[in-house]
Scaffold this motif. Structure first.
Motif, PDB file in Angstrom:
ATOM      1  N   TYR A 211      -1.024  18.737  -3.821  1.00 18.55           N
ATOM      2  CA  TYR A 211      -0.088  17.655  -3.533  1.00 18.55           C
ATOM      3  C   TYR A 211       0.747  17.358  -4.761  1.00 18.55           C
ATOM      4  CZ  TYR A 211      -3.507  14.880  -6.050  1.00 18.55           C
ATOM      5  OH  TYR A 211      -4.356  14.429  -7.012  1.00 18.55           O
TER       6      TYR A 211
ATOM      7  N   ARG B  71       2.854  11.084  -6.653  1.00 20.31           N
ATOM      8  CA  ARG B  71       4.035  10.265  -6.364  1.00 20.31           C
ATOM      9  C   ARG B  71       3.843   8.780  -6.584  1.00 20.31           C
ATOM     10  NH1 ARG B  71       7.162  13.546  -1.882  1.00 20.31           N
ATOM     11  NH2 ARG B  71       6.181  15.515  -2.358  1.00 20.31           N
TER      12      ARG B  71
ATOM     13  N   ARG C 154      -4.659  10.291  -0.867  1.00 21.99           N
ATOM     14  CA  ARG C 154      -3.509  10.137   0.034  1.00 21.99           C
ATOM     15  C   ARG C 154      -2.457   9.211  -0.581  1.00 21.99           C
ATOM     16  NH1 ARG C 154      -7.564   9.676   4.754  1.00 21.99           N
ATOM     17  NH2 ARG C 154      -7.509  11.780   5.586  1.00 21.99           N
ATOM     18  N   LYS C 155      -2.907   8.135  -1.205  1.00 13.93           N
ATOM     19  CA  LYS C 155      -1.965   7.176  -1.787  1.00 13.93           C
ATOM     20  C   LYS C 155      -1.186   7.768  -2.949  1.00 13.93           C
ATOM     21  CE  LYS C 155      -4.247   2.933  -0.414  1.00 13.93           C
ATOM     22  NZ  LYS C 155      -4.980   1.749  -0.837  1.00 13.93           N
TER      23      LYS C 155
ATOM     24  N   ALA D 143      -0.515  10.758  -3.442  1.00 14.17           N
ATOM     25  CA  ALA D 143       0.348  11.808  -2.911  1.00 14.17           C
ATOM     26  C   ALA D 143       1.487  11.224  -2.074  1.00 14.17           C
ATOM     27  CB  ALA D 143      -0.468  12.788  -2.070  1.00 14.17           C
ATOM     28  N   GLY D 144       1.497   9.891  -1.920  1.00 14.40           N
ATOM     29  CA  GLY D 144       2.547   9.251  -1.140  1.00 14.40           C
ATOM     30  C   GLY D 144       2.404   9.456   0.345  1.00 14.40           C
ATOM     31  N   ARG D 145       1.168   9.642   0.805  1.00 15.55           N
ATOM     32  CA  ARG D 145       0.924   9.854   2.239  1.00 15.55           C
ATOM     33  C   ARG D 145       0.141   8.682   2.797  1.00 15.55           C
ATOM     34  NH1 ARG D 145       1.408  15.771   3.437  1.00 15.55           N
ATOM     35  NH2 ARG D 145       2.070  16.629   1.464  1.00 15.55           N
ATOM     36  N   ARG D 146       0.318   8.440   4.097  1.00 11.35           N
ATOM     37  CA  ARG D 146      -0.396   7.350   4.755  1.00 11.35           C
ATOM     38  C   ARG D 146      -1.099   7.880   5.993  1.00 11.35           C
ATOM     39  NH1 ARG D 146       4.077   2.949   5.601  1.00 11.35           N
ATOM     40  NH2 ARG D 146       5.256   4.784   6.107  1.00 11.35           N
TER      41      ARG D 146
ATOM     42  N   GLY E 100      -2.936  11.853   7.798  1.00  8.94           N
ATOM     43  CA  GLY E 100      -2.337  13.089   7.292  1.00  8.94           C
ATOM     44  C   GLY E 100      -2.853  13.429   5.913  1.00  8.94           C
ATOM     45  N   ASP E 101      -3.301  14.639   5.721  1.00 13.88           N
ATOM     46  CA  ASP E 101      -3.793  15.105   4.431  1.00 13.88           C
ATOM     47  C   ASP E 101      -2.655  15.717   3.640  1.00 13.88           C
ATOM     48  OD1 ASP E 101      -7.155  16.356   4.992  1.00 13.88           O
ATOM     49  OD2 ASP E 101      -6.472  14.586   3.940  1.00 13.88           O
ATOM     50  N   ALA E 102      -2.881  15.856   2.354  1.00 17.07           N
ATOM     51  CA  ALA E 102      -2.018  16.689   1.536  1.00 17.07           C
ATOM     52  C   ALA E 102      -2.193  18.113   2.045  1.00 17.07           C
ATOM     53  CB  ALA E 102      -2.437  16.567   0.079  1.00 17.07           C
ATOM     54  N   ASP E 103      -1.366  19.029   1.572  1.00 13.04           N
ATOM     55  CA  ASP E 103      -1.512  20.418   1.985  1.00 13.04           C
ATOM     56  C   ASP E 103      -2.927  20.867   1.672  1.00 13.04           C
ATOM     57  OD1 ASP E 103       1.183  20.437   2.629  1.00 13.04           O
ATOM     58  OD2 ASP E 103       1.765  21.200   0.673  1.00 13.04           O
TER      59      ASP E 103
END
Length: 105
Positions: A8, A11, A81-82, A84-87, A90-93
């Motif tokens: 990831y 971010r 997740r946080k 990586a800027g994801r909520r 959804g996982d990072a790659d």
């Protein structure tokens, strides 16, 4: 033995705080009698950008399930997740590798 890699872009937050969180997570694994010696975990940072790579190995399905049942794992997963800027779910790659088979998910 199963191997997992999560990649990831960092971010959100500070890298110092994130590195401390990673250290706490690894200490929690190492301090858990059921997981010690059955879970390997490394985190690498690309020196040229904000990419991080998490490399995990688990001895067997029981070790993986035990890790996933721990509150410290759930908290760390959410923090990953946080940063990586994801909520949400959804996982990072994520790339899983087991027994010579590689799949992206």
């Amino acid at each position: 033995m199963k191997h997992f890699m999560i990649r990831y872009e960092f971010r959100s937050g500070t890298t110092d705080a994130w590195h401390q969180e990673v250290g706490r997570f690894i200490k929690a694994i190492d301090g858990d009698p059921e997981l010690t010696g059955r879970i390997g975990y490394r985190v690498l940072k690309n020196r040229d950008d904000g990419s991080y790579f998490h490399l995990a190995s688990v001895a067997d399905d029981a070790a993986q399930k035990a890790l996933q049942s721990r509150d410290f794992f759930k908290a760390y997963q959410e923090m990953t997740r946080k940063v990586a800027g994801r909520r949400g779910d959804g996982d990072a790659d994520r790339v899983d590798r087991s027994d010579g088979v590689v799949s992206a998910g």
